[in-house]
Scaffold this active site. Structure first.
Site, PDB file in Angstrom:
ATOM      1  N   GLY A 241      -2.516  10.070  -1.442  1.00 35.70           N
ATOM      2  CA  GLY A 241      -3.562  10.616  -0.573  1.00 35.70           C
ATOM      3  C   GLY A 241      -2.970  11.379   0.600  1.00 35.70           C
ATOM      4  N   PHE A 242      -2.091  10.711   1.337  1.00 39.63           N
ATOM      5  CA  PHE A 242      -1.363  11.330   2.463  1.00 39.63           C
ATOM      6  C   PHE A 242      -2.297  11.895   3.527  1.00 39.63           C
ATOM      7  CE2 PHE A 242       1.029  12.130  -1.543  1.00 39.63           C
ATOM      8  CZ  PHE A 242       1.945  11.109  -1.391  1.00 39.63           C
ATOM      9  N   ILE A 468      -3.051   3.256  -2.101  1.00 42.34           N
ATOM     10  CA  ILE A 468      -2.836   4.678  -2.387  1.00 42.34           C
ATOM     11  C   ILE A 468      -1.443   4.918  -2.981  1.00 42.34           C
ATOM     12  CG2 ILE A 468      -4.550   5.461  -0.726  1.00 42.34           C
ATOM     13  CD1 ILE A 468      -2.390   6.016   1.297  1.00 42.34           C
ATOM     14  N   GLY A 469      -0.933   3.852  -3.611  1.00 39.62           N
ATOM     15  CA  GLY A 469       0.426   3.913  -4.143  1.00 39.62           C
ATOM     16  C   GLY A 469       1.396   3.173  -3.251  1.00 39.62           C
ATOM     17  N   GLY A 511      -2.796   0.309   7.475  1.00 36.96           N
ATOM     18  CA  GLY A 511      -3.383  -0.456   6.377  1.00 36.96           C
ATOM     19  C   GLY A 511      -2.703  -1.775   6.092  1.00 36.96           C
ATOM     20  N   LYS A 688       3.834  -4.404  11.299  1.00 38.51           N
ATOM     21  CA  LYS A 688       3.343  -3.114  11.810  1.00 38.51           C
ATOM     22  C   LYS A 688       3.317  -2.138  10.639  1.00 38.51           C
ATOM     23  CE  LYS A 688       5.248  -3.591  16.463  1.00 38.51           C
ATOM     24  NZ  LYS A 688       6.398  -3.182  17.288  1.00 38.51           N
ATOM     25  N   VAL A 690       4.713   1.110   8.457  1.00 30.56           N
ATOM     26  CA  VAL A 690       6.047   1.646   8.166  1.00 30.56           C
ATOM     27  C   VAL A 690       5.980   2.928   7.335  1.00 30.56           C
ATOM     28  CG1 VAL A 690       6.464   0.303   6.048  1.00 30.56           C
ATOM     29  CG2 VAL A 690       8.394   0.892   7.538  1.00 30.56           C
ATOM     30  N   GLY A 691       4.861   3.155   6.657  1.00 30.03           N
ATOM     31  CA  GLY A 691       4.803   4.240   5.675  1.00 30.03           C
ATOM     32  C   GLY A 691       4.898   5.626   6.277  1.00 30.03           C
ATOM     33  N   GLU A 692       4.435   5.775   7.499  1.00 32.54           N
ATOM     34  CA  GLU A 692       4.525   7.089   8.139  1.00 32.54           C
ATOM     35  C   GLU A 692       5.785   7.212   8.983  1.00 32.54           C
ATOM     36  OE1 GLU A 692      -0.167   8.253   8.248  1.00 32.54           O
ATOM     37  OE2 GLU A 692       0.658   7.384  10.061  1.00 32.54           O
TER      38      GLU A 692
HETATM   39 MO1  MOS Z   1      -2.892   9.110   6.945  1.00 31.42          MO
HETATM   40  S1  MOS Z   1      -2.681  11.066   7.442  1.00 31.42           S
HETATM   41  O1  MOS Z   1      -4.012   8.638   8.144  1.00 31.42           O
HETATM   42  O2  MOS Z   1      -3.452   9.032   5.364  1.00 31.42           O
END
Ligand code: MOS
Length: 732
Positions: A241-242, A468-469, A511, A688, A690-692
């Site tokens: 999704g990103f 979302i993966g 999330g 917390k 970490v994905g971003e």
């Molecule tokens: Mo992120 S840009 O809030 O999926």
């Protein structure tokens, strides 16, 4: 459950299941093709018709004539939906442009019709017969041209000023004043936007690919002018999704409208070439950074202004937000400027704000360190702050940026870096290494879940959270297993259904922490229910090995559900700990590149990310998030750019042949280190996001490595070979 005090010791701290590197529990479905994605609900929505979207051929103006007769009479065609026959539509909060355009056209490839036919091929063929006549109006499509006209901040995002930046900058011993640019980018999720819709009476069910179930439900109900209770959204599996799937988009709306019109299931997938202009994108930025230091290299003045564009009513790219918090300095200024552009809608893309902001700021810091004659790792450490610089009474909950940088420098072999650029050759390659700080805020959103215990001793979790993966299924199962003293196999997880309690959803890297905290809250309630049912004191009871025990008293959990399913539901709601403490995540990104001496081609050779991002709930899925993000950062640094046609107002390279993203051959050795960072301020999970974080800073680390390799400073992303080739040093 209200979370308004730091978490004490709790059952998660056992870490029997949580923080273990479990494989994804949905891995088998995904790898065997039995996980159903949005376009694949053939059993649930049999005999579906196909919708094909007709996009506007102009960026701004008006439809003067729309002839659908030829399309309607084409073989297999069931109907053609347009704004003039769709009935009155509302507009959801989260959409800037309308999703079904006409007669007014707001952007290129805005949907103006949906052709519905028995087969995809018939729908596509008939779509070419829709005759649209436009009146083209003059639009604004160039951020560079619009920039001088925008001098004031948007009403709701005033400039932030601390101390007196201008005076301190004028008096600074060492100064940097530079401008950086980042381009428009497209999310390019592997799974296109897709939806299937079915009506039963006045209720619609939509299988779609969406990160935020509750937002999608509310906005679809608003747009269709029906009650939210009459909308069911299902999105249990999502192929990326990103941020591009945070919102209701045209595929879901048009599938719903078409299914109502033809009284049978309809599926709509956006074709790849439609996505870049029909959906949202990360807006381009022009960023002006000024930083001054004293003679010892301490920052005394820091200013960051960013210009971006959007449609009327849209929001700016918040590229300055890390600059408010990342470095110390008494005199500060940040400001956003928003130009009205008639390009497609700009919106969130992975780490909105920090991702493009750090691409600029962390080159600026590299430049300033060089001017100050200080090693760039040491320069960042020298200018660290443990408190919010604008509000020194407000500490960071935890902040290990220094440890990230020191650990990374040690592990990466930073001491071998040549300070003077262009010194290292390996055959035809110029080799250099670079560093950047990574920073991303930790956001908190309310999140609810329901848990059931059944007579077979199994627990089932239900929440509208999405995966979302990222691994949501797995970390949610780990959380419930830990809370109830069960092995992972005894927990089933059901996600992505609007009939389940409303979660925080998948966005802004919130999330994992918030959705598991919601499951934690529901599990506390279920523990209480089990204890009550079996006559235990809930405060004394221990849950382990499928049993509840207290002193010499013991019982199997399953007994509590012997006479029927036991259910508990709760949510986590965050109090003002986020006001008292700044909650952020930190990284040190290190990169080695080779630059071809003749062609200027850049190849990344090694990447390292050292992350401090709270408790890591699953080191395997977290690592996958970070290496994926690092890959995205490589794309942002070297490849990704939506090319704007500034005459006609659209993104030209709107497919995967023209819009380049990294492939396996572009990806070298990637290493990820997670520092121990259990944070009791963030949630009962002490985790917390970490994905971003894994993306934030990567682009600048690559840019800084390119500079170290070649001595050529590129401030305009992506760093393609044309920006290097004229300036490369001669090969010795
Ligand atoms: Mo992120 S840009 O809030 O999926």
């Amino acid at each position: 459950m209200k979370f308004d005090k730091p978490a004490g010791q709790n059952p998660i701290d056992q870490l029997k299941v949580v923080s273990q590197p479990h494989d994804r529990i949905d891995g088998r479905q995904k790898t065997t093709g039995t996980a159903h994605y949005a376009y694949e609900w053939h059993q649930q929505a049999p005999n579906a018709a196909y919708g094909y979207v007709v996009g506007s051929a102009i960026a701004k103006g008006r439809i003067t004539a729309l002839d659908i007769d030829a399309a309607k009479n084409a073989p297999g065609v069931l109907t053609v939906i347009t704004a003039s026959n769709a009935g009155a539509l509302g507009k959801g909060d989260k959409n800037t442009a309308t999703l079904l355009g006409g007669p007014t056209i707001e952007h290129y490839h805005q949907a103006v019709a949906l052709v519905v036919a028995e087969t995809f091929e018939q729908a596509r063929a008939a779509a070419s017969l829709v005759q649209v006549t436009y009146r083209r109006d003059k639009g604004a499509y160039s951020l560079t041209e619009a920039k001088p006209t925008v001098t004031q901040p948007p009403d709701d995002t005033p400039d932030k000023n601390v101390g007196d930046f201008e005076a301190a900058f004028a008096a600074a011993a060492v100064k940097l004043d530079a401008t950086y640019t980042t381009p428009d980018q497209s999310h390019m999720a592997m799974e296109p936007h897709a939806s299937m819709a079915v009506w039963e009476g006045d209720r619609v069910t939509v299988w779609t690919s969406n990160q935020m179930i509750a937002w999608c439900r509310a906005d679809l109900a608003t747009t269709l002018k029906i009650a939210p209770e009459n909308v069911r959204i299902l999105s249990p599996y999502i192929g990326g999704g990103f941020g591009g799937k945070l919102f209701l988009r045209s595929d879901a709306l048009l599938a719903a409208l078409a299914a109502r019109a033809v009284q049978r299931p309809v599926k709509v997938m956006l074709s790849r070439p439609a996505i870049a202009n029909n959906t949202t994108h990360r807006p381009a930025t022009l960023q002006h950074i000024r930083i001054g230091t004293d003679s010892a290299g301490k920052i005394t003045a820091i200013a960051h202004d960013s210009w971006s564009g959007n449609l009327p009513g849209g929001t700016p790219e918040t590229a300055v937000q890390q600059t408010e918090l990342l470095y110390a300095g008494a005199n500060r200024h940040t400001g956003l400027r928003l130009a009205t552009l008639d390009l497609p809608e700009g919106n969130a893309m992975r780490a909105p704000g920090e991702a493009p902001g750090l691409m600029a700021l962390e080159i600026a810091i590299d430049e300033l360190a060089e001017k100050a004659g200080i090693d760039p790792v040491e320069f960042r450490i020298l200018n660290d702050t443990q408190v919010d610089p604008a509000n020194p009474q407000r500490p960071f909950s935890r902040r290990q940026l220094i440890e990230c940088l020191r650990t990374g420098a040690e592990q990466f072999g930073w001491k071998d870096r040549h300070t003077t650029p262009g010194q290292v050759q390996d055959g035809r390659w110029r080799v250099g290494i670079g560093v950047a700080a990574g920073f991303r805020n930790n956001l908190l959103e309310k999140s609810a879940a329901r848990v059931h215990l059944d007579a077979d001793g199994k627990v089932t979790v239900e929440t509208d959270m999405t995966d979302i993966g990222t691994g949501s299924y797995t970390i949610i199962a780990q959380t419930a297993a830990e809370m109830l003293g069960l092995p992972l196999e005894k927990v089933a997880v059901h996600l992505g259904d609007s009939s389940f309690p409303v979660s925080a959803g998948s966005g802004g890297q919130w999330g994992a922490n918030t959705s598991t905290a919601g499951v934690y809250a529901a599990c506390i309630k279920l523990r209480e229910a089990i204890a009550a049912k079996l006559g235990f004191d809930p405060d004394q009871a221990q849950f382990s090995d499928g049993k509840i025990t207290s002193g010499t008293q013991s019982a199997n959990l399953a007994e509590a559900a012997a006479n029927g399913r036991l259910t508990a539901e709760d949510s986590i709601e965050f109090g003002d700990l986020a006001k008292q403490y700044q909650q952020s995540t930190f990284a040190g990104h290190f990169v080695e590149v080779g630059v071809d001496s003749d062609t200027g081609e850049v190849r990344v050779r090694r990447m390292l990310a050292v992350c401090a991002a709270g408790r890591i709930l699953n080191p395997k899925t977290a690592r996958s998030q970070v290496i994926g993000a690092m890959t995205m950062g490589l794309g942002a640094a070297l490849m990704e750019e939506l090319a704007v046609d500034t005459r006609l107002g659209y993104f030209v390279n709107h497919d995967m042949a023209g819009y380049e993203v990294p492939v396996h051959a572009d990806i070298p050795e990637q290493k990820v280190i997670f520092l121990e960072d259990t944070d009791p301020i963030s949630s009962p999970m002490k985790a917390k996001g970490v994905g971003e974080l894994g993306l934030c800073g990567v682009g600048a680390a690559i840019a800084n490595a390119v500079y170290n390799a070649t001595g050529v400073r590129v401030r305009d992303y992506p760093i393609t070979l044309d920006k290097l080739i004229g300036s490369l040093p001669d090969v010795v």
